[in-house]
Design an enzyme around this catalytic site. Structure first.
Site, PDB file in Angstrom:
ATOM      1  CG  ASN A  17       7.699  -4.809  -0.060  1.00 30.08           C
ATOM      2  OD1 ASN A  17       8.837  -4.343  -0.014  1.00 30.08           O
ATOM      3  ND2 ASN A  17       6.648  -4.139   0.391  1.00 30.08           N
TER       4      ASN A  17
ATOM      5  CB  VAL B 292       2.486 -11.986   5.044  1.00 28.20           C
ATOM      6  CG1 VAL B 292       2.001 -11.212   3.831  1.00 28.20           C
ATOM      7  CG2 VAL B 292       3.507 -11.185   5.837  1.00 28.20           C
TER       8      VAL B 292
ATOM      9  CB  ILE C  93      15.194   2.783   0.401  1.00 25.98           C
ATOM     10  CG1 ILE C  93      16.109   1.669  -0.136  1.00 25.98           C
ATOM     11  CG2 ILE C  93      14.231   3.291  -0.671  1.00 25.98           C
ATOM     12  CD1 ILE C  93      17.009   2.036  -1.293  1.00 25.98           C
TER      13      ILE C  93
ATOM     14  CB  SER D 268      17.334  -5.762   4.796  1.00 26.17           C
ATOM     15  OG  SER D 268      18.027  -4.723   5.456  1.00 26.17           O
TER      16      SER D 268
ATOM     17  CE1 TYR E  99      13.296  -5.606   8.504  1.00 29.46           C
ATOM     18  CE2 TYR E  99      15.529  -4.867   8.023  1.00 29.46           C
ATOM     19  CZ  TYR E  99      14.202  -4.972   7.669  1.00 29.46           C
ATOM     20  OH  TYR E  99      13.777  -4.441   6.471  1.00 29.46           O
TER      21      TYR E  99
ATOM     22  CB  SER F 165      -0.966   0.010   1.193  1.00 29.99           C
ATOM     23  OG  SER F 165      -0.248   0.035   2.411  1.00 29.99           O
TER      24      SER F 165
ATOM     25  CE  LYS G 133      13.313  -7.861   5.509  1.00 28.71           C
ATOM     26  NZ  LYS G 133      12.175  -8.059   4.581  1.00 28.71           N
TER      27      LYS G 133
END
Length: 243
Positions: free
Chosen positions: A89, A61, A187, A141, A154, A10, A158
């Site tokens: 994603n 998810v 990013i 990542s 994290y 989204s 990943k």
């Protein structure tokens, strides 16, 4: 009718990817989101302006049952739909030092990135193998490759998806289904909104944060027929910060 499923799409990088795949590859889009219906509706309008269909699929998810039900319902109601592209994603971060990390901060991050990859990909992969064509792209990542202090959960999640990408690519390559990972560095997005840009930019050879559209360009290429001979790869997109 050919579809691309993008999870967590989204906003941010997911939104940019969904738009780019609609624009460049003219796929209909299955846009997964968890809670922000307003942002999802707004993204849907932009995608449909590209002349393709966009279906919103609301599920977390990390929740295997709800994910399975949402995907089942879609395929049952759209028997002519072929999901040829999956972009995993969706991801969350709950940063903090490992010694103080609460169990829920560990499990929620692992459940979304790693179990989410399984929950979404596993039920859809059989049809890809039958049709002998597919593209699976996992957004990982920099943290999952080099590690990052304050992000043990994290990095673990990943890093596990990186390993899964390589193993799955070897399992299903004969059926012309490719599996690759894209590893963004810093990013410009909600996730990096609180970061100290000026200090971090000094570490990046290109001296700036990346844009979501730049990640989307790479994902769109990997999702296309042009990337037919690339599989099992983890491609960094980080301005030279780490290679």
């Amino acid at each position: 009718m050919k579809y691309a499923l993008i999870t967590g799409a989204s906003r941010g990088i997911g939104k940019a990817i969904a738009l780019k795949i609609a624009q460049e590859l003219q796929y209909n889009i299955l846009l997964n989101f968890q809670s922000n219906a307003e942002a999802a509706e707004s993204t849907k309008k932009l995608i449909e302006a590209e002349g393709v269909k966009c279906e919103l699929l609301k599920f977390d998810v990390a929740d295997a049952e709800k994910t399975s039900k949402a995907l089942e319902n879609f395929t049952k109601n759209n028997p002519e739909a072929e999901i040829e592209i999956i972009v995993n994603n969706a991801g969350i971060n709950r940063d903090g030092l490992f010694m103080w990390m609460k169990p829920e901060d560990w499990h929620s991050v692992i459940n979304t990135s790693l179990n989410g990859f399984y929950n979404v990909t596993q039920p859809l992969i059989k049809d890809m193998l039958k049709r002998r064509y597919g593209r699976i792209i996992n957004i990982v990542s920099l943290s999952g490759l080099k590690g990052n202090a304050g992000q043990v959960n994290y990095s673990a999640a990943k890093g596990a998806v990186v390993a899964a990408t390589k193993a799955l690519a070897q399992e299903i390559g004969k059926r012309k289904v490719t599996v690759n990972a894209v590893a963004p560095g810093f990013i410009t997005s909600d996730m990096t909104a609180d970061f100290d840009d000026n200090e971090l930019k000094k570490l990046i050879p290109l001296n700036r944060f990346g844009e979501a559209e730049e990640v989307a360009d790479l994902v769109s290429f990997l999702a296309s027929k042009k990337a037919s001979y690339i599989t099992g790869e983890v491609i960094n997109i980080n301005g030279g910060l780490y290679s």
